[in-house]
Design a protein around this motif. Structure first.
Motif, mmCIF file in Angstrom:
data_model
loop_
_atom_site.group_PDB
_atom_site.id
_atom_site.type_symbol
_atom_site.label_atom_id
_atom_site.label_comp_id
_atom_site.label_asym_id
_atom_site.label_seq_id
_atom_site.Cartn_x
_atom_site.Cartn_y
_atom_site.Cartn_z
ATOM 1 N N ASP A 58 37.992 33.073 41.350
ATOM 2 C CA ASP A 58 36.621 33.561 41.499
ATOM 3 C C ASP A 58 36.501 34.497 42.686
ATOM 4 O O ASP A 58 35.838 35.531 42.615
ATOM 5 C CB ASP A 58 35.654 32.380 41.673
ATOM 6 N N ARG A 59 37.130 34.118 43.782
ATOM 7 C CA ARG A 59 37.214 34.986 44.958
ATOM 8 C C ARG A 59 38.610 34.869 45.545
ATOM 9 O O ARG A 59 39.301 33.869 45.349
ATOM 10 C CB ARG A 59 36.180 34.592 46.025
ATOM 11 N N LEU A 76 42.890 37.067 58.442
ATOM 12 C CA LEU A 76 42.185 37.292 57.190
ATOM 13 C C LEU A 76 41.876 38.782 57.107
ATOM 14 O O LEU A 76 41.046 39.299 57.852
ATOM 15 C CB LEU A 76 40.898 36.467 57.143
ATOM 16 N N ALA A 77 42.545 39.472 56.170
ATOM 17 C CA ALA A 77 42.438 40.926 56.105
ATOM 18 C C ALA A 77 41.370 41.393 55.132
ATOM 19 O O ALA A 77 40.847 42.504 55.278
ATOM 20 C CB ALA A 77 43.793 41.518 55.708
ATOM 21 N N ALA A 78 41.044 40.602 54.119
ATOM 22 C CA ALA A 78 40.024 40.980 53.137
ATOM 23 C C ALA A 78 39.559 39.730 52.413
ATOM 24 O O ALA A 78 40.306 38.760 52.279
ATOM 25 C CB ALA A 78 40.575 41.997 52.144
ATOM 26 N N LEU A 79 38.317 39.765 51.915
ATOM 27 C CA LEU A 79 37.745 38.608 51.226
ATOM 28 C C LEU A 79 36.704 39.087 50.231
ATOM 29 O O LEU A 79 35.851 39.913 50.555
ATOM 30 C CB LEU A 79 37.100 37.656 52.236
ATOM 31 N N GLY A 80 36.784 38.572 48.998
ATOM 32 C CA GLY A 80 35.774 38.916 48.015
ATOM 33 C C GLY A 80 36.255 38.663 46.601
ATOM 34 O O GLY A 80 37.406 38.278 46.371
ATOM 35 N N ALA A 81 35.357 38.871 45.645
ATOM 36 C CA ALA A 81 35.753 38.844 44.241
ATOM 37 C C ALA A 81 36.624 40.061 43.949
ATOM 38 O O ALA A 81 36.571 41.063 44.676
ATOM 39 C CB ALA A 81 34.509 38.844 43.351
ATOM 40 N N PRO A 85 36.526 42.516 41.718
ATOM 41 C CA PRO A 85 35.836 43.817 41.655
ATOM 42 C C PRO A 85 35.396 44.326 43.023
ATOM 43 O O PRO A 85 35.419 45.536 43.280
ATOM 44 C CB PRO A 85 34.632 43.533 40.744
ATOM 45 N N GLU A 86 34.985 43.411 43.897
ATOM 46 C CA GLU A 86 34.570 43.820 45.240
ATOM 47 C C GLU A 86 35.749 44.365 46.031
ATOM 48 O O GLU A 86 35.617 45.364 46.756
ATOM 49 C CB GLU A 86 33.954 42.637 45.983
ATOM 50 N N LEU A 87 36.896 43.724 45.911
ATOM 51 C CA LEU A 87 38.077 44.199 46.631
ATOM 52 C C LEU A 87 38.534 45.561 46.120
ATOM 53 O O LEU A 87 38.934 46.428 46.896
ATOM 54 C CB LEU A 87 39.216 43.180 46.489
ATOM 55 N N LYS A 88 38.442 45.752 44.804
ATOM 56 C CA LYS A 88 38.876 47.027 44.225
ATOM 57 C C LYS A 88 37.893 48.158 44.528
ATOM 58 O O LYS A 88 38.257 49.336 44.421
ATOM 59 C CB LYS A 88 39.062 46.881 42.720
ATOM 60 N N ALA A 89 36.658 47.800 44.918
ATOM 61 C CA ALA A 89 35.640 48.817 45.188
ATOM 62 C C ALA A 89 35.987 49.684 46.389
ATOM 63 O O ALA A 89 35.373 50.738 46.586
ATOM 64 C CB ALA A 89 34.280 48.150 45.412
#
Length: 335
Positions: free
Chosen positions: A204-205, A214-219, A221-225
């Motif tokens: 889910d995330r 922690l370099a990135a966090l999200g769903a 689609p959010e990461l690919k944005a």
């Protein structure tokens, strides 16, 4: 505390002497969520898991599991969770049934509840009728399913799975993830560490951890944005190395990566069109057989995140993890 957040991590840090294995990590996990922890070997995933399970005391920061502080009440945490380590956690010289009964005893299960949960574990693992087989004779996939069954015997609301599909075949990985999906649909919260990109896509995330941070966090689609205004070109050429060298010299190209026999080039926002890039390659004497804009993959995201962090991977892993992974193959991330 928000009752929907069952795992809350605030600036969690773990040092081993001068080596910082986990560095100021903050995130939360919602009830019923499948939360992925993605990173190369040695990035700090297992160390974080061990702190959250009450197995390792944090050096700094705070974490709560279902409202219980991991630093002040690690035993209380252990009663609320199921934990499956990245190393095989069952006793190979015991039978399937003996392993189930042993873990049932650890969780205090007796009488009718023990028998009900024993049947559940056997059926979930697909081992009904094989109760008296030695665990060492099971294939890797069957053993992992049995290990998950044992971790769920006491019906914990939260489950930690530390690289649960490492070393098993693709079919077993697929079946294992069906079990994870079933757990989530039933309301169980699952935090799973992985370095398989296809597995991370099913979460889910996703949190991307690199060099303990922690370099990135999200769903997904959010990461690919992050590439919404930075087009990615895929270039095919008989000489991809020459194509990459030529692309790296173009002001309109932010960076390049080699993906098998193709080159991915990330363009700076609004500085060039695909046709401009193709013409520039032709002027440089590089033959191009195909060039087009593609949607970013999770591997593109991972490499972009690592590049932006500008942090070299850890050279040692005193936290109990292995050394950094080799270059990515078959959907694995690499450092």
């Amino acid at each position: 505390m928000d009752p929907g957040r069952v795992i809350v991590v605030d600036r969690l840090t773990r040092r081993f002497g001068r080596f910082v294995a986990v560095n100021d990590v903050t995130f939360d996990v919602r009830r019923g969520e499948v939360f992925g922890f993605l990173g190369a070997n040695g990035a700090g995933k297992s160390t974080t898991i061990r702190m959250l399970c009450g197995l390792l005391k944090p050096t700094a920061g705070k974490a709560t599991i279902d409202g219980i502080d991991v630093g002040s009440d690690p035993e209380g945490v252990k009663r609320r969770i199921g934990y499956m380590s990245q190393r095989f956690s069952l006793y190979e010289l015991l039978t399937v049934d003996q392993n189930i009964r042993f873990y049932s005893g650890l969780y205090g299960l007796t009488g009718q509840r023990l028998e009900a949960r024993r049947r559940f574990a056997l059926e979930m693992a697909g081992l009904a009728g094989r109760e008296h087989e030695l665990t060492k004779n099971l294939s890797g996939g069957w053993r992992q399913r049995l290990a998950l069954g044992c971790a769920l015997l006491h019906e914990p609301p939260i489950v930690f799975l530390d690289e649960p599909t490492g070393g098993v075949d693709p079919v077993s990985r697929r079946d294992f993830w069906r079990l994870i999906d079933d757990l989530s649909h039933g309301g169980t919260t699952v935090l799973v560490t992985t370095h398989y990109l296809d597995e991370a896509e099913r979460c889910d995330r996703v949190a991307i951890i690199h060099a303990g941070r922690l370099a990135a966090l999200g769903a997904i689609p959010e990461l690919k944005a992050t590439f919404r205004t930075r087009p990615i070109l895929e270039i095919r050429s008989p000489n991809p190395v020459a194509a990459m060298e030529q692309l790296d010299g173009l002001p309109s190209v932010e960076k390049t990566s080699l993906f098998g026999t193709t080159v991915h080039a990330v363009l700076h926002e609004g500085q060039a069109t695909p046709q401009d890039v193709q013409q520039a390659l032709a002027r440089g004497g590089v033959e191009v057989t195909a060039l087009h804009v593609i949607q970013p993959s999770l591997e593109d995201v991972f490499l972009d995140v690592v590049d932006r962090e500008h942090i070299p991977p850890p050279r040692e892993a005193r936290s109990g993890e292995t050394s950094p992974a080799p270059k990515a193959k078959a959907g694995k991330v690499a450092s």
